[in-house]
Design an enzyme around this catalytic site. Structure first.
Site, mmCIF file in Angstrom:
data_model
loop_
_atom_site.group_PDB
_atom_site.id
_atom_site.type_symbol
_atom_site.label_atom_id
_atom_site.label_comp_id
_atom_site.label_asym_id
_atom_site.label_seq_id
_atom_site.Cartn_x
_atom_site.Cartn_y
_atom_site.Cartn_z
ATOM 1 N N LYS A 22 41.755 -44.431 -25.728
ATOM 2 C CA LYS A 22 41.595 -44.125 -24.288
ATOM 3 C C LYS A 22 40.917 -42.767 -24.125
ATOM 4 C CE LYS A 22 45.247 -42.302 -22.014
ATOM 5 N NZ LYS A 22 45.033 -41.043 -21.282
ATOM 6 N N ASN A 23 41.402 -41.767 -24.880
ATOM 7 C CA ASN A 23 40.934 -40.396 -24.648
ATOM 8 C C ASN A 23 39.565 -40.105 -25.248
ATOM 9 O OD1 ASN A 23 43.240 -40.063 -23.212
ATOM 10 N ND2 ASN A 23 44.303 -38.842 -24.739
ATOM 11 N N CYS A 116 50.058 -33.717 -12.634
ATOM 12 C CA CYS A 116 50.861 -34.890 -12.975
ATOM 13 C C CYS A 116 52.214 -34.386 -13.470
ATOM 14 C CB CYS A 116 50.162 -35.749 -14.025
ATOM 15 S SG CYS A 116 50.053 -34.957 -15.603
ATOM 16 N N ARG A 121 47.810 -29.281 -14.171
ATOM 17 C CA ARG A 121 46.674 -29.599 -15.060
ATOM 18 C C ARG A 121 45.468 -28.769 -14.566
ATOM 19 N NH1 ARG A 121 47.851 -34.561 -17.559
ATOM 20 N NH2 ARG A 121 46.134 -34.142 -18.965
ATOM 21 N N ASP A 308 50.704 -35.621 -27.614
ATOM 22 C CA ASP A 308 50.821 -37.002 -27.123
ATOM 23 C C ASP A 308 51.728 -37.862 -27.991
ATOM 24 O OD1 ASP A 308 47.401 -37.281 -25.881
ATOM 25 O OD2 ASP A 308 49.177 -36.248 -25.142
ATOM 26 N N ARG A 400 48.447 -47.541 -18.302
ATOM 27 C CA ARG A 400 47.271 -46.655 -18.293
ATOM 28 C C ARG A 400 46.724 -46.451 -19.687
ATOM 29 N NH1 ARG A 400 48.298 -41.189 -16.246
ATOM 30 N NH2 ARG A 400 46.120 -41.142 -16.870
HETATM 31 C C1 EPZ Z 1 43.688 -34.297 -22.898
HETATM 32 O O1 EPZ Z 1 44.051 -33.830 -21.623
HETATM 33 C C2 EPZ Z 1 44.298 -35.675 -23.012
HETATM 34 N N1 EPZ Z 1 43.750 -36.536 -21.965
HETATM 35 C C3 EPZ Z 1 45.815 -35.587 -22.888
HETATM 36 O O2 EPZ Z 1 46.323 -36.896 -23.123
HETATM 37 C C4 EPZ Z 1 46.350 -34.662 -23.979
HETATM 38 O O3 EPZ Z 1 47.739 -34.520 -23.825
HETATM 39 C C5 EPZ Z 1 45.669 -33.296 -23.869
HETATM 40 O O4 EPZ Z 1 44.227 -33.467 -23.932
HETATM 41 C C6 EPZ Z 1 46.086 -32.360 -24.989
HETATM 42 O O5 EPZ Z 1 45.777 -32.931 -26.218
HETATM 43 C C7 EPZ Z 1 42.491 -36.994 -22.105
HETATM 44 O O6 EPZ Z 1 41.809 -36.721 -23.073
HETATM 45 C C8 EPZ Z 1 41.986 -37.893 -20.998
HETATM 46 P P1 EPZ Z 1 43.710 -29.933 -22.208
HETATM 47 P P2 EPZ Z 1 43.356 -32.472 -21.051
HETATM 48 O O7 EPZ Z 1 42.642 -29.505 -21.258
HETATM 49 O O8 EPZ Z 1 41.966 -32.377 -21.544
HETATM 50 C C9 EPZ Z 1 45.604 -25.990 -20.395
HETATM 51 C C10 EPZ Z 1 47.634 -38.781 -22.727
HETATM 52 O O9 EPZ Z 1 48.859 -38.958 -22.738
HETATM 53 N N2 EPZ Z 1 44.346 -25.900 -19.643
HETATM 54 O O10 EPZ Z 1 43.407 -30.003 -23.649
HETATM 55 O O11 EPZ Z 1 43.592 -32.430 -19.588
HETATM 56 C C11 EPZ Z 1 46.441 -27.184 -19.953
HETATM 57 O O12 EPZ Z 1 47.259 -26.827 -18.853
HETATM 58 C C12 EPZ Z 1 47.055 -37.542 -22.074
HETATM 59 O O13 EPZ Z 1 46.790 -39.567 -23.229
HETATM 60 C C13 EPZ Z 1 44.112 -24.751 -18.889
HETATM 61 O O14 EPZ Z 1 44.931 -23.835 -18.847
HETATM 62 O O15 EPZ Z 1 44.245 -31.375 -21.752
HETATM 63 C C14 EPZ Z 1 47.254 -27.475 -21.185
HETATM 64 O O16 EPZ Z 1 48.361 -26.606 -21.224
HETATM 65 C C15 EPZ Z 1 48.131 -36.667 -21.451
HETATM 66 N N3 EPZ Z 1 42.940 -24.676 -18.189
HETATM 67 C C16 EPZ Z 1 46.305 -27.115 -22.330
HETATM 68 O O17 EPZ Z 1 45.306 -26.270 -21.757
HETATM 69 C C17 EPZ Z 1 41.995 -25.673 -18.229
HETATM 70 O O18 EPZ Z 1 40.930 -25.520 -17.574
HETATM 71 C C18 EPZ Z 1 45.618 -28.296 -22.972
HETATM 72 O O19 EPZ Z 1 44.996 -29.021 -21.941
HETATM 73 C C19 EPZ Z 1 42.258 -26.821 -18.992
HETATM 74 C C20 EPZ Z 1 43.442 -26.911 -19.706
#
Ligand code: EPZ
Length: 431
Positions: A22-23, A116, A121, A308, A400
């Site tokens: 998915k990701n 969420c 996020r 995850d 999802r």
């Molecule tokens: C991706 O989300 C995945 N989703 C998530 O999977 C996964 O948990 C996550 O990466 C971490 O591995 C998809 O790829 C569609 P991040 P993403 O930006 O990209 C902080 C699932 O269950 N952050 O890597 O949104 C954020 O708050 C889902 O399949 C900022 O501070 O995650 C978090 O603490 C859930 N500012 C950390 O970084 C930003 O601009 C990692 O977030 C962006 C993120």
């Protein structure tokens, strides 16, 4: 609404095939907007998130056809730069449209994605990256407005308080591939899904060096062309199935997954003493008698232990004698599964960013509520090890991210049925 009725049914046995990730598929679908030529994608999982992303692609003007199950052909000849709230709010990963729209059209208007339950996020790093590419970015009335008429490559450090950002990296790479000049992206995410996106972009004619490392060098090109690409296997789905085998002490072979995509995860299961046989494209979990050993795990960006697979491991650790500690460093409140596991008899205490799990607990079936994608999976895994029936409500969260979940698991002996909530015993219905 649908519910799952799950009954503890002893050890699972058999082979279970992993679907496309998915990701990886989500940013890859967004990347099809980077060219006016057809892009053919294979191994695209049939998930509600995919359908949401395809709907948005069609809304901006792309043509989408499905020549066969799992295969999509996308042609984005004439597209608009606006991704509206009513579509974006359904799935926060739609923020990945920013990069391609900015690169292809020189502008974008994308609704700000919602948060969420696993925590806020933020997208501050996505915006920081676009600004470092000399884009003008404004946030107003719930939208991100980007003017990229003077976009150009440059040095970007994309690390945040939790380290790298997965979709942030995807967005900025996609924004940079057509930007004049060179972009050096430091603290880029190294998740296999980002690697898969970069590999597809290179097939389309992008120039990206350092793929798989935290430092990417992107040299802008004039135009990208179409390509064919098969989405990588879903390592999180694979890890979920490995734990299904482990928590039922069964003999389960997860097929269609290269073990090296799950390095940290398999390393921890080995430390716990889970007998496994690793093939080139499979992971076999073997039965065991004595309890596994408790673990001390911290979730980290790849190649660290994946957040995850945190909830799913917590379920397994409720069946493991001793004290396990699972610390969530990516989303500190990603513990929505804990109160539901406690309802089933688990002994878990939350101390700040850590779950302290005392095993082994005798779990009994109960009516529980899914809250997010991976928490739902954890409840089902716990239900496989519980006595009696567990009714899981709000399983749209699960739909999802897991394709044909109940069919795949029933085929290896799980007792899991998808029913309507009207079939639930009245006294069990949640609020
Ligand atoms: C991706 O989300 C995945 N989703 C998530 O999977 C996964 O948990 C996550 O990466 C971490 O591995 C998809 O790829 C569609 P991040 P993403 O930006 O990209 C902080 C699932 O269950 N952050 O890597 O949104 C954020 O708050 C889902 O399949 C900022 O501070 O995650 C978090 O603490 C859930 N500012 C950390 O970084 C930003 O601009 C990692 O977030 C962006 C993120």
């Amino acid at each position: 609404m649908d519910v799952f009725k799950v009954s503890g049914n002893g050890p699972l046995h058999g082979r279970i095939q992993v679907s496309g990730a998915k990701n990886a598929a989500l940013p890859i679908l967004a990347a099809t907007l980077l060219t006016d030529e057809p892009v053919r994608l294979r191994n695209v999982p049939d998930l509600s998130d995919m359908r949401s992303m395809l709907e948005i692609l069609r809304h901006v003007g792309a043509e989408t056809t499905q020549p066969e199950s799992g295969t999509w052909e996308i042609r984005a000849e004439n597209i608009s730069h606006i991704a509206p709230y009513e579509l974006v709010r359904k799935m926060r990963a739609s923020v990945c449209l920013l990069g391609p729209l900015v690169a292809r059209l020189g502008k974008a208007e994308v609704s700000i994605p919602g948060g969420c339950v696993i925590g806020p996020r933020p997208i501050d790093l996505h915006i920081k990256g676009l600004k470092k590419l000399n884009c003008q970015v404004e946030i107003a009335n719930g939208y991100i407005y980007v003017d990229a008429s003077d976009i150009r490559g440059g040095p970007i450090f994309l690390g945040g308080r939790s380290g790298s950002t997965v979709t942030g990296t995807a967005n900025i790479v996609m924004a940079a591939v057509l930007a004049p000049g060179t972009t050096r992206l430091e603290c880029a995410a190294c998740e296999p899904e980002v690697v898969d996106l970069c590999r597809m972009l290179v097939k389309m004619g992008a120039r990206i060096e350092g793929i798989g490392s935290p430092e990417l060098t992107i040299t802008g090109v004039e135009k990208l062309h179409g390509c064919e690409h098969s989405v990588i296997a879903d390592r999180i789905e694979a890890g979920t199935f490995v734990i299904a085998g482990a928590i039922t002490r069964g003999d389960v072979t997860v097929t269609g997954i290269a073990p090296q995509l799950l390095g940290a995860f398999l390393d921890k299961l080995e430390e716990a003493g889970l007998p496994m046989e690793l093939g080139e494209d499979s992971i076999r979990v073997l039965p065991y008698e004595a309890s596994l050993r408790p673990l001390d795990v911290i979730t980290l960006p790849h190649p660290g232990y994946p957040t995850d697979l945190q909830a799913q491991l917590s379920a397994l650790m409720t069946q493991t004698e001793g004290l396990s500690i699972i610390t969530e460093r990516i989303y500190p409140n990603r513990f929505m599964h804990v109160p539901e596991l406690q309802r089933m008899g688990a002994d878990i205490a939350i101390e700040g960013p850590s779950a302290i799990i005392k095993g082994a607990s005798k779990l009994s079936g109960a009516p529980v509520m899914a809250s997010d994608l991976r928490a739902s999976a954890a409840l089902i895994l716990a239900a496989f090890a519980a006595d009696g029936d567990t009714w899981i409500q709000r399983i749209y969260h699960l739909d999802r991210g897991y394709e044909r979940f109940e069919q795949k698991l029933s085929a290896i002996g799980a007792k899991i049925e998808r029913l309507s909530d009207t079939e639930m015993p009245k006294e069990l219905l949640g609020e």
